[in-house]
Each structure stands twice: as structure tokens, then as C-alpha cells.
Design an enzyme around this catalytic site. Structure first.
Site, PDB file in Angstrom:
ATOM      1  N   LEU A 196      -6.473   3.735  -1.321  1.00 29.26           N
ATOM      2  CA  LEU A 196      -5.161   3.447  -0.963  1.00 29.26           C
ATOM      3  C   LEU A 196      -4.544   4.674  -0.396  1.00 29.26           C
ATOM      4  CD1 LEU A 196      -3.957   0.980  -3.621  1.00 29.26           C
ATOM      5  CD2 LEU A 196      -5.658   0.626  -1.567  1.00 29.26           C
ATOM      6  N   GLY A 232      -9.769   3.166  -3.988  1.00 33.80           N
ATOM      7  CA  GLY A 232      -9.825   2.012  -3.263  1.00 33.80           C
ATOM      8  C   GLY A 232     -10.926   1.953  -2.233  1.00 33.80           C
ATOM      9  N   ASN A 285     -10.714   6.496 -10.173  1.00 32.65           N
ATOM     10  CA  ASN A 285     -10.139   7.297 -10.791  1.00 32.65           C
ATOM     11  C   ASN A 285      -8.716   7.234 -10.790  1.00 32.65           C
ATOM     12  OD1 ASN A 285      -9.372   7.617  -7.977  1.00 32.65           O
ATOM     13  ND2 ASN A 285      -9.416   9.722  -7.980  1.00 32.65           N
ATOM     14  N   GLU A 286      -8.160   6.000 -10.853  1.00 30.18           N
ATOM     15  CA  GLU A 286      -6.765   5.784 -10.956  1.00 30.18           C
ATOM     16  C   GLU A 286      -5.935   6.486 -11.997  1.00 30.18           C
ATOM     17  OE1 GLU A 286      -8.798   3.705  -9.837  1.00 30.18           O
ATOM     18  OE2 GLU A 286      -8.089   2.392  -8.375  1.00 30.18           O
TER      19      GLU A 286
HETATM   20  C1  LIG Z   1       1.076  -3.054 -14.985  1.00 29.48           C
HETATM   21  C2  LIG Z   1       0.735  -3.688 -13.633  1.00 29.48           C
HETATM   22  C3  LIG Z   1      -0.433  -2.673 -12.948  1.00 29.48           C
HETATM   23  C4  LIG Z   1      -0.677  -3.159 -11.651  1.00 29.48           C
HETATM   24  C5  LIG Z   1      -1.478  -2.270 -10.693  1.00 29.48           C
HETATM   25  C6  LIG Z   1      -0.535  -1.039 -10.489  1.00 29.48           C
HETATM   26  C7  LIG Z   1      -1.008  -0.147  -9.786  1.00 29.48           C
HETATM   27  C8  LIG Z   1      -2.440  -0.211  -9.081  1.00 29.48           C
HETATM   28  C9  LIG Z   1      -2.929   1.033  -8.578  1.00 29.48           C
HETATM   29  C10 LIG Z   1      -3.300   0.771  -7.266  1.00 29.48           C
HETATM   30  C11 LIG Z   1      -4.746   1.327  -7.057  1.00 29.48           C
HETATM   31  C12 LIG Z   1      -4.752   2.475  -6.658  1.00 29.48           C
HETATM   32  C13 LIG Z   1      -6.236   3.052  -6.004  1.00 29.48           C
HETATM   33  C14 LIG Z   1      -5.959   4.068  -4.855  1.00 29.48           C
HETATM   34  O1  LIG Z   1      -6.814   4.077  -4.286  1.00 29.48           O
HETATM   35  S1  LIG Z   1      -5.010   5.418  -5.238  1.00 29.48           S
HETATM   36  C15 LIG Z   1      -5.629   6.402  -4.186  1.00 29.48           C
HETATM   37  C16 LIG Z   1      -6.673   7.386  -4.895  1.00 29.48           C
HETATM   38  N1  LIG Z   1      -7.356   8.386  -3.940  1.00 29.48           N
HETATM   39  C17 LIG Z   1      -7.710   9.600  -4.478  1.00 29.48           C
HETATM   40  O2  LIG Z   1      -7.521   9.971  -5.428  1.00 29.48           O
HETATM   41  C18 LIG Z   1      -8.423  10.378  -3.454  1.00 29.48           C
HETATM   42  C19 LIG Z   1      -7.568  11.591  -2.847  1.00 29.48           C
HETATM   43  N2  LIG Z   1      -8.459  12.207  -1.748  1.00 29.48           N
HETATM   44  C20 LIG Z   1      -9.123  13.112  -2.009  1.00 29.48           C
HETATM   45  O3  LIG Z   1      -9.839  13.292  -3.293  1.00 29.48           O
HETATM   46  C21 LIG Z   1      -9.872  13.992  -0.756  1.00 29.48           C
HETATM   47  O4  LIG Z   1      -8.839  13.770   0.136  1.00 29.48           O
HETATM   48  C22 LIG Z   1     -11.248  13.513  -0.308  1.00 29.48           C
HETATM   49  C23 LIG Z   1     -11.188  11.897  -0.039  1.00 29.48           C
HETATM   50  C24 LIG Z   1     -12.270  13.605  -1.239  1.00 29.48           C
HETATM   51  C25 LIG Z   1     -11.430  14.032   0.895  1.00 29.48           C
HETATM   52  O5  LIG Z   1     -11.401  15.615   0.786  1.00 29.48           O
HETATM   53  P1  LIG Z   1     -11.458  16.461   2.070  1.00 29.48           P
HETATM   54  O6  LIG Z   1     -12.140  16.057   2.976  1.00 29.48           O
HETATM   55  O7  LIG Z   1     -11.371  17.908   1.628  1.00 29.48           O
HETATM   56  O8  LIG Z   1      -9.887  15.982   2.658  1.00 29.48           O
HETATM   57  P2  LIG Z   1      -8.479  16.674   2.043  1.00 29.48           P
HETATM   58  O9  LIG Z   1      -8.295  16.338   0.604  1.00 29.48           O
HETATM   59  O10 LIG Z   1      -8.026  18.250   2.685  1.00 29.48           O
HETATM   60  O11 LIG Z   1      -7.353  15.490   2.842  1.00 29.48           O
HETATM   61  C26 LIG Z   1      -6.998  15.465   4.093  1.00 29.48           C
HETATM   62  C27 LIG Z   1      -5.726  14.991   4.324  1.00 29.48           C
HETATM   63  O12 LIG Z   1      -5.720  13.633   3.914  1.00 29.48           O
HETATM   64  C28 LIG Z   1      -4.541  13.408   2.787  1.00 29.48           C
HETATM   65  N3  LIG Z   1      -5.230  12.444   1.828  1.00 29.48           N
HETATM   66  C29 LIG Z   1      -6.097  12.379   1.042  1.00 29.48           C
HETATM   67  N4  LIG Z   1      -6.424  11.561   0.464  1.00 29.48           N
HETATM   68  C30 LIG Z   1      -5.184  10.626   0.589  1.00 29.48           C
HETATM   69  C31 LIG Z   1      -4.747   9.325   0.252  1.00 29.48           C
HETATM   70  N5  LIG Z   1      -5.524   8.493  -0.699  1.00 29.48           N
HETATM   71  N6  LIG Z   1      -3.594   8.768   0.726  1.00 29.48           N
HETATM   72  C32 LIG Z   1      -2.796   9.584   1.823  1.00 29.48           C
HETATM   73  N7  LIG Z   1      -3.585  10.767   2.085  1.00 29.48           N
HETATM   74  C33 LIG Z   1      -4.430  11.219   1.714  1.00 29.48           C
HETATM   75  C34 LIG Z   1      -4.632  14.918   2.310  1.00 29.48           C
HETATM   76  O13 LIG Z   1      -3.228  14.906   1.438  1.00 29.48           O
HETATM   77  C35 LIG Z   1      -4.567  15.711   3.264  1.00 29.48           C
HETATM   78  O14 LIG Z   1      -3.330  15.738   4.044  1.00 29.48           O
HETATM   79  P3  LIG Z   1      -2.727  17.030   4.830  1.00 29.48           P
HETATM   80  O15 LIG Z   1      -3.788  17.456   5.834  1.00 29.48           O
HETATM   81  O16 LIG Z   1      -1.285  16.714   5.130  1.00 29.48           O
HETATM   82  O17 LIG Z   1      -2.706  17.917   3.844  1.00 29.48           O
END
Ligand SMILES: CCCCC/C=C\CCC/C=C/CC(=O)SCCNC(=O)CCNC(=O)[C@H](O)C(C)(C)COP(=O)(O)OP(=O)(O)OC[C@H]1O[C@@H](n2cnc3c(N)ncnc32)[C@H](O)[C@@H]1OP(=O)(O)O
Length: 305
Positions: free
Chosen positions: A111, A156, A180-181
Site C-alpha cells: 500500500l 500489499g 510485515n504490517e
Molecule cells: C482494527 C481494524 C483494523 C483494520 C485494518 C487496519 C489497517 C490495515 C493496514 C493495511 C495494510 C497495509 C499493508 C501495506 O501494504 S502497508 C505498506 C508496507 N510496505 C512496506 O513496508 C515496504 C516498504 N518499502 C520497502 O521496504 C522498500 O522500499 C522496498 C520495497 C524493499 C524497495 O527497496 P528499494 O529499492 O531500496 O527502494 P527504497 O526503499 O529506496 O524506496 C524508494 C522510494 O519509494 C518510497 N517507498 C517505498 N515503499 C513505499 C510505500 N509502501 N509507500 C510509499 N512510498 C514508498 C521510499 O520512501 C523511497 O522514496 P524517496 O525516493 O522519496 O525517498
């Protein structure tokens, strides 16, 4: 946009759904599965963030996420994925879709955290509806869906892969997969927890969900989160071979069986979609949750620098 599961899409999509599907280079794309791709068929299905390479001869379309840098699931990407899947599904030429990434090293970062931070309840409502819609459309698809996981696949990203019928992961120790939420300070909604349990079992899910485990390929294979781990340059060809195996089964029997296996899980969400949205919105609006997400996002940004 009227969809089977009743979701409403962003105003611009409602007014002009195909405005999201402009672009594209698709007519010039490479054939997907043994020739025959490109041309008008490709133009029909693709969009700015979803590249579609259809092969009418095999009945298989390769759908590539193209939302650089990390295919985070923005509202636009979610919407375009749903529309593209719906279009392929409605075209009886196609019996299978391979989902993969057009971005190097990342299948999907999950997400889009910028959609979950600092927005208003109306935005969260619209966003969560789109998340539900993509999950329902993939999980209940009558097509065979194979995930060709050619990069990191957290949260996601894993959810999309789990909704597929089969998962092939590239053998690269950096390509972790899992939910990993908890490490972000948030929880997994019940319908995604159910999907995890259906795939890897209760005890393994209990551990992995609480710990927020991200599995490297060998462990993902061992726990049953993926079906095959293959060298990176063989991910797509292996996905195509898997697809052929699934397509060898008569559609009606396979589809009925899929429905029989998945209906109870999907129905649990369908029965309480609105309540699930309300839960999500009130959860995500909490100050403590917003703070956790912002800290996580900031860490991600700093890690890069
Ligand atoms: C009680 C009722 C409960 C109801 C339910 C409640 C809640 C529901 C919860 C909803 C579920 C959520 C699930 C999700 O999907 S949350 C997202 C989780 N994602 C992550 O943890 C992944 C994070 N990202 C990474 O680990 C890495 O980026 C990578 C995917 C391994 C890639 O690594 P790499 O190639 O080294 O790239 P960078 O890390 O340098 O990232 C580049 C760039 O992209 C930005 N970014 C990365 N991930 C995200 C993201 N998920 N969303 C937005 N932006 C992201 C990162 O910050 C970099 O940005 P900048 O270039 O600006 O620095």
C-alpha cells in the site's frame, strides 16, 4: 464506475473511466507468450500504470505493474489494475493472467504509505474501498492468475500474490515476501489474515503475522508462501509453464472448484464491507497510528539517503 462488487471509483474515473487508461506505448509492446501480442488488443487493455501484453493465441495476458519507483499501490494503480483485470476477464479470448512487475527489483512495495498518512476520512474511505475491490476481483477471478514475483514483495505486494492461484518467486535473497504490517504499527485486516491462514496454515500465520515476518525465497518456499523459487531470468518462463498446467484443466471444473475453495473467505468480507471500511478509517485516523506510519515512512526515506 459500476463494478460487480459495488465499489465506487474516484470522481475522475467515474466521469471518464478510460481517462485512467490513456497512454500508451502498449501497442508497441513485446509479445508476451510466444508471439501474437501487441497491436490493438494491447491498446485495449493497458493503461499508464498497468502494462498489458496479451497473447490471444495462448489466451494468456501478462500484466505488468508500472508505478515507479516501487509499484506502491496508489489509488490510481489500484483503480487501473481493477479496470484492466475487468477488461481481460470480460474478453472471452483470455483464460489466464500473469501478474508481474515492470519495475526493477520490486514486485510491489504494498500500500502506498502516502495514501495512509495525513489524509482525511473521505480519502481513507475511498482508498480502502479500492483495496477491497482489488482483492475481491483478484481473489474471486474466474481466470487463472499466476504471480511472477520478480522483486521484493512486502505487505500489499504479498496480498496481491496471495490472491493468485500460483506464485513463482525469483531466487534473490533480497526479494523478501510476507505481511510485515505489525512492524509499521498496524494490523492486518481479518480477510487478509484469513487468506494467509488458507495459504500457510494457522500456526505459521500466527507467528508470521505477529512478528511481521518477511521471508527470503528459500524460507518462503519452505513455509508454502510460494510454489516455486527459480533463477531470476526464469521467473516469467516458469510462470508461463505453470499457467499451461492450470489451463490444461477444463475451465468450468477448475472455476467451480476455485469458487468452492474461496467463497467462504470472500463472503466474510462481502457481508461486512462497510463495517470493515469504518474500522479501517477509525483505526488509520488515530493519532498514534498516524505517528507510527509517519515514523516508518521517514525511516524509509532516510534509509535511501
Ligand atoms: C482494527 C481494524 C483494523 C483494520 C485494518 C487496519 C489497517 C490495515 C493496514 C493495511 C495494510 C497495509 C499493508 C501495506 O501494504 S502497508 C505498506 C508496507 N510496505 C512496506 O513496508 C515496504 C516498504 N518499502 C520497502 O521496504 C522498500 O522500499 C522496498 C520495497 C524493499 C524497495 O527497496 P528499494 O529499492 O531500496 O527502494 P527504497 O526503499 O529506496 O524506496 C524508494 C522510494 O519509494 C518510497 N517507498 C517505498 N515503499 C513505499 C510505500 N509502501 N509507500 C510509499 N512510498 C514508498 C521510499 O520512501 C523511497 O522514496 P524517496 O525516493 O522519496 O525517498
Amino acid at each position: 464506475m459500476a463494478l460487480a462488487s459495488g465499489v465506487r471509483f474516484p470522481a475522475r474515473a467515474l466521469l471518464r473511466p478510460w481517462s485512467l487508461l490513456r497512454d500508451t506505448t502498449l501497442g508497441r509492446s513485446e509479445p508476451a507468450a510466444g508471439g501474437g501480442g501487441g497491436g490493438d488488443g494491447a491498446r485495449l487493455f493497458g493503461s499508464q500504470r498497468v502494462l498489458v501484453e496479451p497473447d490471444a493465441a495462448s489466451g494468456v495476458a501478462v500484466m505488468k505493474f508500472r508505478n515507479p519507483p516501487v509499484n506502491s499501490l496508489s489509488l490510481e494503480l489500484l483503480t487501473e489494475l481493477v479496470i484492466s483485470l475487468e477488461k481481460v476477464e470480460n474478453d472471452k479470448t483470455f483464460r489466464g493472467v500473469i501478474l508481474t512487475s515492470a519495475c526493477p527489483r520490486v514486485f510491489s512495495a504494498g500500500l502506498d504509505l502516502t495514501e495512509l498518512c495525513g489524509r482525511n476520512p473521505a480519502h481513507y474511505t475511498e482508498y480502502w474501498k479500492a483495496v477491497q475491490e482489488l482483492w475481491l476481483r483478484t481473489y474471486l477471478s474466474s481466470l487463472v492468475l499466476v504471480a511472477a514475483i520478480n522483486g521484493a514483495c512486502p505487505a500489499g505486494g504479498c496480498i496481491i500474490a496471495l490472491a493468485c492461484d500460483c506464485r513463482v518467486l525469483a531466487d534473490n535473497p533480497k526479494y523478501h515476501i510476507g505481511l510485515n504490517e505489525t512492524l509499521l504499527g498496524i494490523t492486518t485486516p481479518f480477510w487478509l489474515k484469513d487468506t494467509y491462514v488458507n495459504t500457510i496454515g494457522h500456526r505459521a500465520s500466527e507467528q508470521a503475522l505477529q512478528l511481521g515476518s518477511l521471508f527470503p525465497p528459500s524460507e518462503a518456499l519452505q513455509v508454502g508462501l510460494v510454489d516455486q523459487v527459480v533463477p531470476e531470468d526464469q521467473v516469467l518462463s516458469t510462470a508461463l509453464s505453470e499457467m499451461a498446467r492450470w489451463l490444461a484443466v477444463p475451465d468450468h471444473a477448475r472455476q467451480l472448484t476455485k469458487t468452492m475453495m474461496r467463497k467462504a473467505t470472500a463472503d466474510r468480507l462481502l457481508r461486512q464491507r462497510d463495517a470493515d471500511i469504518q474500522n479501517f478509517v477509525s483505526f488509520i485516523c488515530r493519532d498514534s497510528i498516524q505517528k507510527s506510519l509517519q515514523v516508518y515512512l521517514e525511516k524509509l526515506r532516510q534509509r535511501k539517503g
